[in-house]
Design an enzyme around this catalytic site. Structure first.
Site, PDB file in Angstrom:
ATOM      1  N   ILE A  85       0.831  -1.216   0.000  1.00  0.00           N
ATOM      2  CA  ILE A  85       0.000   0.000   0.000  1.00  0.00           C
ATOM      3  C   ILE A  85       0.858   1.256   0.000  1.00  0.00           C
ATOM      4  CG2 ILE A  85      -0.267   0.052   2.526  1.00  0.00           C
ATOM      5  CD1 ILE A  85      -2.854   1.112  -0.165  1.00  0.00           C
ATOM      6  N   GLY A 303      -5.767  -6.940   0.827  1.00  0.00           N
ATOM      7  CA  GLY A 303      -6.279  -5.951   1.785  1.00  0.00           C
ATOM      8  C   GLY A 303      -5.415  -4.713   1.784  1.00  0.00           C
ATOM      9  N   GLU A 304      -5.326  -4.065   2.943  1.00  0.00           N
ATOM     10  CA  GLU A 304      -4.493  -2.861   3.139  1.00  0.00           C
ATOM     11  C   GLU A 304      -5.019  -1.639   2.398  1.00  0.00           C
ATOM     12  OE1 GLU A 304      -0.424  -3.586   2.005  1.00  0.00           O
ATOM     13  OE2 GLU A 304      -0.223  -5.352   3.282  1.00  0.00           O
ATOM     14  N   GLY A 305      -6.094  -1.785   1.615  1.00  0.00           N
ATOM     15  CA  GLY A 305      -6.532  -0.685   0.767  1.00  0.00           C
ATOM     16  C   GLY A 305      -5.860  -0.679  -0.593  1.00  0.00           C
TER      17      GLY A 305
END
Length: 338
Positions: A85, A303-305
Site C-alpha cells: 500500500i 487488503g491494506e486498501g
C-alpha cells in the site's frame, strides 16, 4: 427546472467520441458528478486510512496461518513505507494514514501512528462477544472523528484499508449474518490457508456463530463478531457519506464493514465506487448482495486498501475526461445524427 442528471449525461455524451465508448470511465464520471452535484467534479487530496486491530479468537483457535504478532509487525512496516500500500500510494500521490484501532501492543507514541486504541484486541467471540456495545460505539465514533479530520484537511475522495490477523474470520461472520448466507459460502483461504485449514476454519466459525443468540441488529452483530478496525471503518463509512465524499471501496474485509454500515444507512451506497473484486471467495457474493460492479479484477486478496490505491488513477481519468476533453461543438467536429 432542468434535470441535473440529464445535463451531466449530455456533457458525457457530447464529448468527441462515440456515445458510451469510454465504457466504465463514463459510469464513474456520471457517479462522481452526481455525488458532487456538478458537471465539473473535482477530486481533492485523495487519502487512504488503514485501521489496524487484533482479534481474540486468533490466540484460541486456528483461524489464521499467521500468529497475532504479525499485526504489530505490519503496522511498523506501514510506518516504515515497506508495504504494497505504501508503494501504490506513493506512486499515485495518495495520502496514507495508519490508525491503531485495537492492536495488542503498546506503541507508546510511535511517530506518524494515529492512536485510536479502544482495547488491546477484541475478546474471543467463539465464547463471548468480541466487544461490548459501548466499546463498539466508541470505535464507530473514533472512525467518524478521523474521517472528519481528514475532510477538514481538504480530502473529498477517500478509501479505507485494514490490518488485523484473523479479520477475514470476522468479515465472514459479519457477512453471513447480514446477507443470511451460510458460513461455508463466506469463508475463504484468508492469508493463505490450505484446503484443510479452510475446512477447519469453516467449522470453527460455524460453531462460533451458533454459540450466540441470532440477531438482525447490525450494531449487535458488529459487537459480537467484529474487530475494532472493522467497527472504526463502519464509522468511517457513515461519516464519509455524511460529508458527501467520494468513497472508494476495497476488498473483502472493508466490504464487510460496508455491509454493516449500509444496514444502518442504505444511502451510503450512493457515494461508493467499488475498486475491485477480491480473490477471497466471499467478496464476490458480498458484491452480488450489494448489487455492485467493480472497476478492476486483478485477483487481489491482500487488503491494506491496495485495490483503492490501484483504482484511483482510473477514477482520476474519468473526472479528467469529463472536465478536459473537448465536445463536438468546441472542437468543430461533426457529430453523428444517429
Amino acid at each position: 427546472m432542468k434535470n441535473f442528471a440529464t445535463d451531466l449525461q449530455h456533457k458525457i455524451d457530447t464529448k468527441t467520441k462515440p456515445i458510451g465508448s469510454l465504457g466504465v470511465l463514463e459510469t464513474i464520471a456520471f457517479k462522481i458528478g452526481n455525488i458532487q452535484q456538478t458537471t465539473a467534479p473535482v477530486l481533492s487530496k485523495p487519502a487512504i486510512l488503514i485501521f489496524a486491530g487484533d482479534h481474540g479468537i486468533v490466540n484460541a483457535e486456528p483461524v489464521s496461518p499467521f500468529p497475532q504478532e504479525v499485526t504489530t509487525q505490519m503496522v511498523f512496516n506501514f510506518l516504515q513505507g515497506g508495504a504494497a500500500i505504501n508503494v501504490f500510494c506513493k506512486q499515485n500521490n495518495i495520502d496514507l494514514k495508519i490508525i491503531d484501532a485495537g492492536v495488542n501492543f503498546d506503541f507508546n507514541n510511535v511517530p506518524n501512528l494515529i492512536n485510536a486504541k479502544i482495547n488491546k484486541g477484541t475478546k474471543n467471540y467463539s465464547i463471548e462477544p468480541a466487544m461490548s456495545i459501548d466499546d463498539c460505539n466508541k470505535a464507530i465514533l473514533k472512525g467518524k472523528e478521523i474521517v472528519t479530520k481528514q475532510f477538514s484537511e481538504g480530502t473529498n475522495v477517500i478509501g479505507f484499508g485494514e490490518m488485523g490477523i484473523g479479520n477475514t474470520s470476522s468479515a465472514a461472520l459479519l457477512m453471513s449474518l447480514i446477507t443470511k448466507l451460510p458460513i461455508k459460502n463466506c469463508v475463504g483461504k484468508g492469508t493463505g490457508f490450505s484446503p484443510e485449514g479452510v475446512r477447519a476454519k469453516k467449522a470453527i466459525l460455524k460453531k462460533a456463530k451458533n454459540n450466540h443468540q441470532q440477531t438482525e441488529d447490525p450494531m449487535e452483530i458488529l459487537a459480537i463478531f467484529g474487530g475494532y478496525e472493522i467497527a472504526m471503518m463502519v464509522g468511517a463509512f457513515l461519516q464519509a457519506a455524511k460529508l458527501n465524499m467520494v468513497i472508494l471501496v476495497d476488498g473483502f474485509i472493508v466490504t464487510s464493514a460496508l455491509l454493516v454500515a449500509q444496514a444502518i444507512d442504505k444511502t451510503i451506497l450512493n457515494n461508493c465506487i467499488f475498486s475491485h473484486c477480491s480473490n477471497e471467495q466471499g467478496h464476490f457474493k458480498m458484491l452480488e448482495f450489494l448489487k455492485a460492479d467493480t472497476v478492476l479484477n486483478l485477483g487481489l486478496r491482500l487488503g491494506e486498501g491496495t485495490g483503492v490505491a490501484l483504482v484511483y488513477p482510473i477514477v482520476q481519468a474519468a473526472v479528467n475526461f469529463l472536465n478536459q476533453m473537448a465536445n463536438f461543438e468546441s472542437a468543430e467536429v461533426t457529430n453523428t445524427k444517429y
